[in-house]
Design an enzyme around this catalytic site. Structure first.
Site, PDB file in Angstrom:
ATOM      1  N   GLU A   3      42.520  45.445  43.643  1.00 46.93           N
ATOM      2  CA  GLU A   3      41.943  45.344  42.305  1.00 46.93           C
ATOM      3  C   GLU A   3      41.396  46.711  41.878  1.00 46.93           C
ATOM      4  O   GLU A   3      40.424  47.190  42.447  1.00 46.93           O
ATOM      5  CB  GLU A   3      40.781  44.340  42.316  1.00 46.93           C
ATOM      6  CG  GLU A   3      41.091  43.013  42.970  1.00 46.93           C
ATOM      7  CD  GLU A   3      39.818  42.288  43.442  1.00 46.93           C
ATOM      8  OE1 GLU A   3      38.778  42.362  42.769  1.00 46.93           O
ATOM      9  OE2 GLU A   3      39.870  41.652  44.504  1.00 46.93           O
TER      10      GLU A   3
ATOM     11  N   HIS B 215      43.580  40.311  39.302  1.00 53.03           N
ATOM     12  CA  HIS B 215      43.229  39.658  40.566  1.00 53.03           C
ATOM     13  C   HIS B 215      44.384  38.855  41.180  1.00 53.03           C
ATOM     14  O   HIS B 215      44.149  37.775  41.738  1.00 53.03           O
ATOM     15  CB  HIS B 215      41.998  38.769  40.338  1.00 53.03           C
ATOM     16  CG  HIS B 215      41.113  38.624  41.519  1.00 53.03           C
ATOM     17  ND1 HIS B 215      41.505  37.957  42.660  1.00 53.03           N
ATOM     18  CD2 HIS B 215      39.868  39.066  41.756  1.00 53.03           C
ATOM     19  CE1 HIS B 215      40.513  37.988  43.543  1.00 53.03           C
ATOM     20  NE2 HIS B 215      39.502  38.658  43.025  1.00 53.03           N
TER      21      HIS B 215
ATOM     22  N   HIS C 170      32.593  38.741  38.792  1.00 49.71           N
ATOM     23  CA  HIS C 170      33.795  38.571  37.958  1.00 49.71           C
ATOM     24  C   HIS C 170      33.508  37.934  36.594  1.00 49.71           C
ATOM     25  O   HIS C 170      34.250  37.060  36.129  1.00 49.71           O
ATOM     26  CB  HIS C 170      34.831  37.720  38.700  1.00 49.71           C
ATOM     27  CG  HIS C 170      35.426  38.387  39.912  1.00 49.71           C
ATOM     28  ND1 HIS C 170      35.552  39.749  40.039  1.00 49.71           N
ATOM     29  CD2 HIS C 170      35.947  37.863  41.072  1.00 49.71           C
ATOM     30  CE1 HIS C 170      36.126  40.030  41.204  1.00 49.71           C
ATOM     31  NE2 HIS C 170      36.362  38.912  41.854  1.00 49.71           N
TER      32      HIS C 170
HETATM   33  C1  GLA Z   1      36.793  39.431  44.920  1.00 51.78           C
HETATM   34  C2  GLA Z   1      35.589  39.505  45.764  1.00 51.78           C
HETATM   35  C3  GLA Z   1      35.683  38.543  46.898  1.00 51.78           C
HETATM   36  C4  GLA Z   1      35.930  37.158  46.404  1.00 51.78           C
HETATM   37  C5  GLA Z   1      37.135  37.142  45.504  1.00 51.78           C
HETATM   38  C6  GLA Z   1      37.321  35.815  44.832  1.00 51.78           C
HETATM   39  O1  GLA Z   1      37.851  40.076  45.441  1.00 51.78           O
HETATM   40  O2  GLA Z   1      35.341  40.819  46.215  1.00 51.78           O
HETATM   41  O3  GLA Z   1      34.508  38.578  47.654  1.00 51.78           O
HETATM   42  O4  GLA Z   1      34.812  36.683  45.694  1.00 51.78           O
HETATM   43  O5  GLA Z   1      37.040  38.104  44.509  1.00 51.78           O
HETATM   44  O6  GLA Z   1      37.321  34.774  45.720  1.00 51.78           O
END
Ligand code: GLA
Length: 351
Positions: A316, A179, A105
């Site tokens: 997402e 997100h 991210h």
């Molecule tokens: C995304 C990832 C997860 C986790 C979240 C944040 O969705 O795929 O594994 O890291 O973000 O906690």
């Protein structure tokens, strides 16, 4: 209608604003210009009762320290890049490492931890807010200065529409995503295990024990990952499928059908008690469905409320994870004479 007020002050004294967008039917979304974060989303249940459908914190402090990306725009690259490494036009790049041995991210201080510039575009019955971020060359190891504008619109049809537009001054990669953790019951004291989900996809991108794509696709038929017809999220979440064990639940990227650059309906969520329904529409090739497997113990804020695992779910829209190292996946490369576009819509209704 849009109302703007001060939400809080960052440790370096910069002020953060909160914008409340209200549409014709009185539904609202609140957004802050820190992380371009959606901090609340009020939508009616079948009795017309407005309740908040996203997990949140009750102060800026929570968002500054957040490790879960609550409501944020994740980027430059949403999701994981193996070892934070990739090659582009013959150069090797090393990004910051913030998830085990990998990049997640956008790194240590990704787009979700930046102060964006807000601009109110439209205050009528379909209010619209544009947030712009300039990410300098070499930030978190990425090449090129990227300018990204994310426009949130609350439509008369009770859609939260997110339009992305990005440019760069040098070849780079860009794959932002939204997100929010949704809980359609309206109370985050409930889990999302009874939410009925469907995703228009036959395959996920297979992952290893670090949730890095292996490059192979995994057919969902006869597995707990089959959401081709609606199914309660909790129904098969504890089954011992090898891919489920990697994610400690659902944390996978579904390869969406009919990827041709147009927005299409790719997923639906229904919460039976409230009657609330959410459709996800996007022009993206992939959808990460994360069932909040690592949420447990996250404290909401002043009131001390503690979220549990599976308090919320994320859907997402994005290009599949580790795509810079997977030539078989759609490209996330952005060149200086090109413009990145994404449109993703969360459409709320009652069924
Ligand atoms: C995304 C990832 C997860 C986790 C979240 C944040 O969705 O795929 O594994 O890291 O973000 O906690």
């Amino acid at each position: 209608m849009i109302e703007k007020k001060i939400f809080g002050t960052l440790p370096d004294n910069r002020e953060v604003y909160q914008y409340t967008l209200t549409n014709k039917s009185g539904c609202t979304v609140t957004i802050i210009n820190f992380g371009a974060i959606v901090t609340s989303l009020l939508m009616p249940d079948r009795n017309g009762v407005l309740e908040n459908l996203v997990l949140n914190y009750d102060s800026l402090h929570g968002y500054v320290n957040d490790q879960c990306y609550f409501g944020a725009i994740a980027g430059r690259y949403g999701n994981r890049i193996a070892k934070g490494r990739f090659q582009l036009e013959g150069n090797q790049y090393q990004l910051s490492i913030n998830d085990g041995t990998n990049h997640l991210h956008g790194g240590k201080t990704g787009f979700s931890k930046k102060l964006w510039e807000g601009k109110i575009l439209n205050t009528d019955s379909e209010p619209s807010l544009a947030l712009t971020l300039i990410s300098p060359d070499q930030e978190e190891g990425y090449p090129g200065t990227v300018t990204l504008t994310v426009t949130y619109t609350l439509t008369e049809k009770n859609e939260l529409r997110i339009d992305y537009k990005g440019t760069t001054d040098r070849t780079t990669i860009l794959n932002p995503t939204h997100h929010s953790y949704f809980n359609l019951s309206g109370s985050c004291a409930n889990t999302i295990l009874d939410h009925e989900l469907s995703i228009d996809s036959d395959f996920i991108t297979m992952v290893d024990h670090e949730l890095i794509s292996t490059g192979e696709s995994y057919h969902v038929h006869h597995t707990p990952l089959d959401f081709r017809t609606p199914k309660a999220v909790g129904r098969q979440i504890n089954e011992r499928d090898p891919q489920m064990l990697m994610g400690k639940g659902y944390d996978h990227n579904w390869i969406l059908k009919n990827f041709d650059g147009h927005v299409r309906n790719v997923a639906q969520v229904y919460e039976p008690r409230s009657g609330r329904h959410m459709a996800v529409l996007t022009d993206q090739p992939g959808l990460q469905f994360y069932s909040g497997n690592f949420l447990g113990g996250t404290v909401r804020g002043k009131d001390g409320f503690t979220y549990q695992n599976r308090s919320g779910l994320c859907l997402e829209a994005q290009c599949p994870p580790d795509s810079p190292n997977k030539p078989e996946f759609p490209s996330v490369v952005l060149k200086e004479n090109e413009t990145y576009h994404q449109t993703t819509i969360y459409h709320f209704s009652i069924k």
